[in-house]
Design a protein around this motif. Structure first.
Motif, short mmCIF file in Angstrom:
data_model
loop_
_atom_site.label_atom_id
_atom_site.label_comp_id
_atom_site.label_asym_id
_atom_site.label_seq_id
_atom_site.Cartn_x
_atom_site.Cartn_y
_atom_site.Cartn_z
N PRO A 11 67.67 34.56 -0.46
CA PRO A 11 66.28 34.66 -0.92
C PRO A 11 65.61 36.00 -0.58
N ASP A 12 66.15 36.65 0.01
CA ASP A 12 65.32 37.99 0.72
C ASP A 12 65.80 39.05 -0.21
N CYS A 13 66.71 38.85 -1.06
CA CYS A 13 67.20 40.00 -1.80
C CYS A 13 66.93 39.71 -3.45
N GLU A 14 66.10 40.72 -4.02
CA GLU A 14 65.67 40.70 -5.44
C GLU A 14 66.66 41.53 -6.14
N VAL A 15 67.02 40.96 -7.35
CA VAL A 15 68.21 41.40 -8.45
C VAL A 15 67.62 41.66 -9.70
N PRO A 16 66.93 42.83 -10.12
CA PRO A 16 66.65 43.10 -11.52
C PRO A 16 67.76 43.61 -12.28
N ILE A 17 67.78 43.23 -13.47
CA ILE A 17 68.89 43.29 -14.16
C ILE A 17 68.39 44.22 -15.32
N GLN A 18 69.54 45.16 -15.97
CA GLN A 18 69.12 45.85 -17.39
C GLN A 18 70.21 46.09 -17.93
N GLU A 19 70.17 46.29 -19.24
CA GLU A 19 71.30 46.89 -19.89
C GLU A 19 71.72 48.08 -19.86
N VAL A 20 73.06 48.55 -19.80
CA VAL A 20 73.31 49.82 -19.87
C VAL A 20 73.97 50.46 -21.10
N GLN A 21 73.23 51.40 -21.62
CA GLN A 21 73.65 52.07 -22.93
C GLN A 21 74.99 52.79 -22.73
N LEU A 22 75.97 52.47 -23.86
CA LEU A 22 77.22 53.23 -23.81
C LEU A 22 76.98 54.84 -23.98
N HIS A 23 76.06 55.44 -24.58
CA HIS A 23 76.03 56.66 -24.63
C HIS A 23 75.84 57.59 -23.10
#
Length: 278
Positions: free
Chosen positions: A83-95
């Motif tokens: 619970p003390d670790c945040e995990v932001p997520i994002q999409e990676v573009q192929l280019h």
């Protein structure tokens, strides 16, 4: 147990030759201690996570939209454990396939293989997806139930440009069919979604994974599965100098959720077309 019973002053268990069960006092003590044990565990968790390095922020990415669901599910499970670790997520573009990892914007990503870079560790394979070919709805191939790798020679390929390893491009956008026939090139796109419009306009075709039809279905496009192509292989990547307890714990959690075997291999050389049988 006998010592604890002497301390309480009453039996905590009923013992016979067939079974051992809690007495009423034993059940009450068990319930009281269980609540206290949970409070102790909750109090210890932050300290354990801090000591193990599983705290702070772990930034993860994915390159295929269907992997976004898997990453969100994994991040939720990971946060429950840590619970003390945040995990932001994002999409990676192929280019810019490896740019966020190298720039420090991401700590870990799930993307299409092969990747063989000296500064990037290739982790466990998480999924394999059947391949498909996107063609214009009015193209003769659109009437087929399946296509072959040899059909690449019948229509130009709309490709991706950017900071992408050449061996990766050669793997996913080959220049020749398995029989040696040349594959013509069509327009070049920067973002993968940009390939859809030139394909719909009859400028070429684009290889993809079969599941893409659920995300990008359009009346002017047809997604046809390959009958003879190997699957698209998705694996975890992270900077070789950035492996830590957070990364290892997330790899473990993701591998469990995806039903694969976790592992932390060393950096590997680039895979060739033969390695993935394309």
């Amino acid at each position: 147990m006998k010592k604890l019973e002497r301390q309480v002053g009453a039996p905590l268990f009923e013992r016979t030759s067939r079974h051992v069960i809690l007495t009423a006092i034993g059940r009450q003590l068990h319930e009281d201690l269980r609540q206290a044990h949970r409070q102790v565990e909750a109090g210890l968790a932050p300290a354990v996570n801090t000591a193990s390095g599983i705290h702070g922020t772990l930034r993860v990415g994915y390159s295929a939209p269907w992997n976004g669901n898997l990453m969100i599910k994994t991040a939720d499970a990971f946060h429950l454990r840590h619970p003390d670790c945040e995990v932001p997520i994002q999409e990676v573009q192929l280019h810019d396939l490896l740019g966020p990892l190298r720039a420090g914007a991401l700590d870990l990503q799930l993307t299409e293989l092969p990747i063989g870079e000296p500064d990037i560790t290739t982790g466990p394979v998480i999924a394999r997806e059947p391949r498909a070919l996107i063609v214009p709805a009015d193209h003769p191939l659109a009437q087929r139930e399946t296509v072959s790798l040899e059909d690449f020679a019948r229509i130009p390929l709309v490709t991706i440009a950017g900071t992408i390893p050449q061996y990766w491009l050669d793997q996913h956008y080959p220049h020749r069919t398995p029989a040696g026939e040349p594959i013509a090139r069509g327009p070049v796109a920067t973002y993968w979604q940009e390939v859809l419009s030139p394909v719909a306009a009859g400028k070429g075709a684009s290889p993809t994974y079969a599941r893409a039809a659920h995300y990008y279905s359009r009346p002017d496009l047809v997604f046809i599965p390959f009958s003879d192509a190997p699957p698209v292989v998705y694996g975890l990547l992270w900077p070789s100098d950035g492996e830590n307890a957070r990364v290892r714990a997330f790899v473990q959690t993701l591998s469990e959720i995806a039903g694969t075997r976790p592992g932390l291999p060393s950096p590997q050389p680039a895979l060739s077309a033969g390695d993935l049988d394309l």
